[in-house]
Design a protein around this motif. Structure first.
Motif, PDB file in Angstrom:
ATOM      1  N   LEU A 296       0.903  -1.052  -0.051  1.00 37.79           N
ATOM      2  CA  LEU A 296       0.005  -0.085  -0.174  1.00 37.79           C
ATOM      3  C   LEU A 296       0.926   1.166   0.015  1.00 37.79           C
ATOM      4  N   THR A 297       0.961   1.798  -1.251  1.00 34.54           N
ATOM      5  CA  THR A 297       1.992   2.938  -1.160  1.00 34.54           C
ATOM      6  C   THR A 297       1.362   4.375  -1.792  1.00 34.54           C
ATOM      7  N   ALA A 298       2.008   5.353  -1.152  1.00 35.12           N
ATOM      8  CA  ALA A 298       1.271   6.584  -1.350  1.00 35.12           C
ATOM      9  C   ALA A 298       2.585   7.447  -2.313  1.00 35.12           C
ATOM     10  N   ILE A 299       1.816   8.217  -3.419  1.00 28.03           N
ATOM     11  CA  ILE A 299       2.639   9.057  -4.097  1.00 28.03           C
ATOM     12  C   ILE A 299       2.167  10.643  -3.742  1.00 28.03           C
ATOM     13  N   ILE A 300       3.038  11.380  -3.174  1.00 26.32           N
ATOM     14  CA  ILE A 300       2.643  12.535  -2.709  1.00 26.32           C
ATOM     15  C   ILE A 300       3.724  13.463  -3.440  1.00 26.32           C
TER      16      ILE A 300
ATOM     17  N   ASP B 201      -6.674   7.841  -7.596  1.00 31.02           N
ATOM     18  CA  ASP B 201      -6.047   9.087  -7.843  1.00 31.02           C
ATOM     19  C   ASP B 201      -6.983  10.094  -6.864  1.00 31.02           C
ATOM     20  N   GLU B 202      -6.220  10.500  -5.952  1.00 33.53           N
ATOM     21  CA  GLU B 202      -6.991  11.371  -5.089  1.00 33.53           C
ATOM     22  C   GLU B 202      -8.523  10.842  -4.612  1.00 33.53           C
ATOM     23  N   PRO B 203      -8.421   9.698  -3.911  1.00 37.70           N
ATOM     24  CA  PRO B 203      -9.827   9.158  -3.247  1.00 37.70           C
ATOM     25  C   PRO B 203     -10.582  10.036  -2.498  1.00 37.70           C
ATOM     26  N   THR B 204     -10.066  10.946  -1.675  1.00 42.07           N
ATOM     27  CA  THR B 204     -10.796  11.767  -0.711  1.00 42.07           C
ATOM     28  C   THR B 204     -10.847  13.153  -1.352  1.00 42.07           C
ATOM     29  N   ALA B 205     -10.925  13.480  -2.632  1.00 40.27           N
ATOM     30  CA  ALA B 205     -10.656  14.884  -3.190  1.00 40.27           C
ATOM     31  C   ALA B 205     -12.374  15.383  -3.006  1.00 40.27           C
TER      32      ALA B 205
ATOM     33  N   MET C  39      -4.403  -7.036  -2.498  1.00 41.86           N
ATOM     34  CA  MET C  39      -4.086  -6.414  -3.685  1.00 41.86           C
ATOM     35  C   MET C  39      -2.866  -5.246  -3.446  1.00 41.86           C
ATOM     36  N   THR C  40      -2.214  -5.065  -4.693  1.00 41.45           N
ATOM     37  CA  THR C  40      -1.213  -4.036  -4.575  1.00 41.45           C
ATOM     38  C   THR C  40      -2.064  -2.720  -4.785  1.00 41.45           C
ATOM     39  N   MET C  41      -1.919  -1.612  -4.021  1.00 38.69           N
ATOM     40  CA  MET C  41      -2.624  -0.340  -4.357  1.00 38.69           C
ATOM     41  C   MET C  41      -1.569   0.896  -4.007  1.00 38.69           C
ATOM     42  N   ILE C  42      -1.756   1.649  -5.095  1.00 35.44           N
ATOM     43  CA  ILE C  42      -1.010   2.818  -5.123  1.00 35.44           C
ATOM     44  C   ILE C  42      -1.917   4.074  -4.979  1.00 35.44           C
ATOM     45  N   PHE C  43      -1.672   5.127  -4.120  1.00 36.98           N
ATOM     46  CA  PHE C  43      -2.852   6.126  -4.193  1.00 36.98           C
ATOM     47  C   PHE C  43      -2.244   7.462  -4.129  1.00 36.98           C
ATOM     48  N   ILE C  44      -2.482   8.419  -4.972  1.00 34.68           N
ATOM     49  CA  ILE C  44      -2.407   9.811  -4.600  1.00 34.68           C
ATOM     50  C   ILE C  44      -3.189  10.421  -3.723  1.00 34.68           C
ATOM     51  N   GLU C  45      -2.447  11.313  -2.923  1.00 29.62           N
ATOM     52  CA  GLU C  45      -3.061  11.897  -1.707  1.00 29.62           C
ATOM     53  C   GLU C  45      -2.547  13.183  -1.400  1.00 29.62           C
ATOM     54  N   HIS C  46      -3.378  14.107  -1.149  1.00 30.19           N
ATOM     55  CA  HIS C  46      -2.860  15.452  -0.637  1.00 30.19           C
ATOM     56  C   HIS C  46      -2.792  15.637   0.881  1.00 30.19           C
ATOM     57  N   ASP C  47      -3.999  14.951   1.673  1.00 26.01           N
ATOM     58  CA  ASP C  47      -4.154  14.788   3.057  1.00 26.01           C
ATOM     59  C   ASP C  47      -2.998  14.281   3.785  1.00 26.01           C
TER      60      ASP C  47
ATOM     61  N   ARG D 236      -7.596   1.482 -12.859  1.00 22.96           N
ATOM     62  CA  ARG D 236      -7.545   2.798 -12.142  1.00 22.96           C
ATOM     63  C   ARG D 236      -8.708   3.172 -11.840  1.00 22.96           C
ATOM     64  N   ALA D 237      -8.878   4.001 -10.650  1.00 20.38           N
ATOM     65  CA  ALA D 237     -10.090   5.141 -10.267  1.00 20.38           C
ATOM     66  C   ALA D 237      -9.557   6.246 -10.492  1.00 20.38           C
ATOM     67  N   PHE D 238     -10.523   7.152 -11.120  1.00 20.60           N
ATOM     68  CA  PHE D 238      -9.842   8.436 -11.312  1.00 20.60           C
ATOM     69  C   PHE D 238     -10.485   9.446 -10.253  1.00 20.60           C
ATOM     70  N   GLN D 239     -10.064  10.727 -10.340  1.00 23.85           N
ATOM     71  CA  GLN D 239     -10.278  11.892  -9.384  1.00 23.85           C
ATOM     72  C   GLN D 239     -11.580  12.173  -9.296  1.00 23.85           C
ATOM     73  N   VAL D 240     -12.067  12.225 -10.861  1.00 24.62           N
ATOM     74  CA  VAL D 240     -13.455  12.766 -10.994  1.00 24.62           C
ATOM     75  C   VAL D 240     -14.218  11.323 -11.395  1.00 24.62           C
ATOM     76  N   ALA D 241     -15.092  11.061 -10.614  1.00 23.29           N
ATOM     77  CA  ALA D 241     -16.030   9.769 -10.634  1.00 23.29           C
ATOM     78  C   ALA D 241     -16.735   9.705 -12.225  1.00 23.29           C
ATOM     79  N   SER D 242     -16.467   8.453 -12.838  1.00 27.17           N
ATOM     80  CA  SER D 242     -17.217   8.270 -13.909  1.00 27.17           C
ATOM     81  C   SER D 242     -18.279   7.494 -13.877  1.00 27.17           C
ATOM     82  N   LEU D 243     -19.551   7.734 -13.947  1.00 27.36           N
ATOM     83  CA  LEU D 243     -20.864   6.972 -13.562  1.00 27.36           C
ATOM     84  C   LEU D 243     -21.670   6.603 -14.792  1.00 27.36           C
TER      85      LEU D 243
END
Length: 255
Positions: free
Chosen positions: A29-33, A168-172, A195-203, A80-87
């Motif tokens: 579980l890895t963060a990219i900041i 990509d920024e799941p809490t945006a 699973m292997t998870m990689i996330f971008i986060e600002h918090d 990949r799950a995006f910063q803006v949800a696609s529905l």
């Protein structure tokens, strides 16, 4: 599992990613900041096949993914799950997830929502249970709260049966309480699936709470990498991104 070697990308005269090399072990579980403009989203675009690097390799289970389309990358096992949800705005949560499962299993993006494959609804129910969306199964997707829309977008990624999940920024766009609920569900998902998870986060409170390893980007290059404690105390990271106040608040809390 996933290894990035010497990845570089320029847009005109701007070097968005510069000689980035990172290992992502299986089940990590890895963060990219990094500050705005550090190249975080470009990095995700490169490893997921949305854009092609100028140099470098993206090795996934020993195979170089560079040159494959984003669809081919998904089929290899990276979603990949995006910063803006696609529905699917007019479908219920269960219908939308069943449609996504059907599309993946038919290896087509042409979703025949009225005729899901056998087992697609069952898999949709499993995904809803993983994400805490079961009580929203019959809610039309467009009527979900912002947080639940983000969870549904993660559900679409899970429908692709990934080995590696990029968030990509799941809490945006969320308030404090909703952010913590979201990241709690993300962490549980990682624990349950392995699973292997990689996330971008600002918090940074969230990053330091759940990440095993943190990689810090600055001007497209890797500034530092290490455990949350190592990153919190790294002078270069403090100067470039965290600020002294954050480090001091952590020190006071440990006293």
């Amino acid at each position: 599992m996933l290894r990035v070697e010497n990845l570089s990308k320029s847009f005109g005269g701007v070097r968005a990613t510069r000689d980035v090399s990172i290992d992502f072990p299986a089940g990590s579980l890895t963060a990219i900041i990094g500050p705005n403009g550090a190249g975080k989203t470009t990095f995700f675009n490169l490893i997921s096949g949305h854009i092609r690097p100028d140099e470098g390799r993206v090795l996934f289970d020993g195979e170089d993914l560079v040159g494959l389309s984003s669809l081919e990358v998904v089929r290899r096992g990276m979603a990949r799950a995006f910063q803006v949800a696609s529905l699917f705005p007019s479908l219920t949560v269960r219908e939308a997830l069943a449609a996504a499962v059907t599309a993946h299993r038919r290896r087509s993006w042409q979703v025949l929502t009225r005729f899901p494959l056998a087992g697609a609804v069952r898999r949709a129910d499993e995904i809803m249970d993983l994400l805490g969306l079961s009580q929203r199964a019959e809610v039309v997707s467009a009527n979900l709260s912002h947080g639940d829309q983000k969870l549904l977008d993660i559900g679409f990624a899970l429908a692709m049966e990934p080995k590696v999940l990029l968030l990509d920024e799941p809490t945006a766009g969320m308030g404090p309480e909703e952010r913590w609920r979201m990241i709690g569900k993300v962490h549980r998902l990682w624990e349950v699936t392995g699973m292997t998870m990689i996330f971008i986060e600002h918090d940074m409170d969230i990053v330091f709470k759940i990440a095993q390893t943190i990689h810090v980007l600055k001007y497209g290059a890797v500034l530092a990498q290490g455990t949350p404690d190592e990153i919190r105390r790294n002078r270069d990271v403090i100067d470039a991104y965290l600020g002294v106040d954050h480090r001091l608040s952590e020190t006071v809390g440990e006293a």
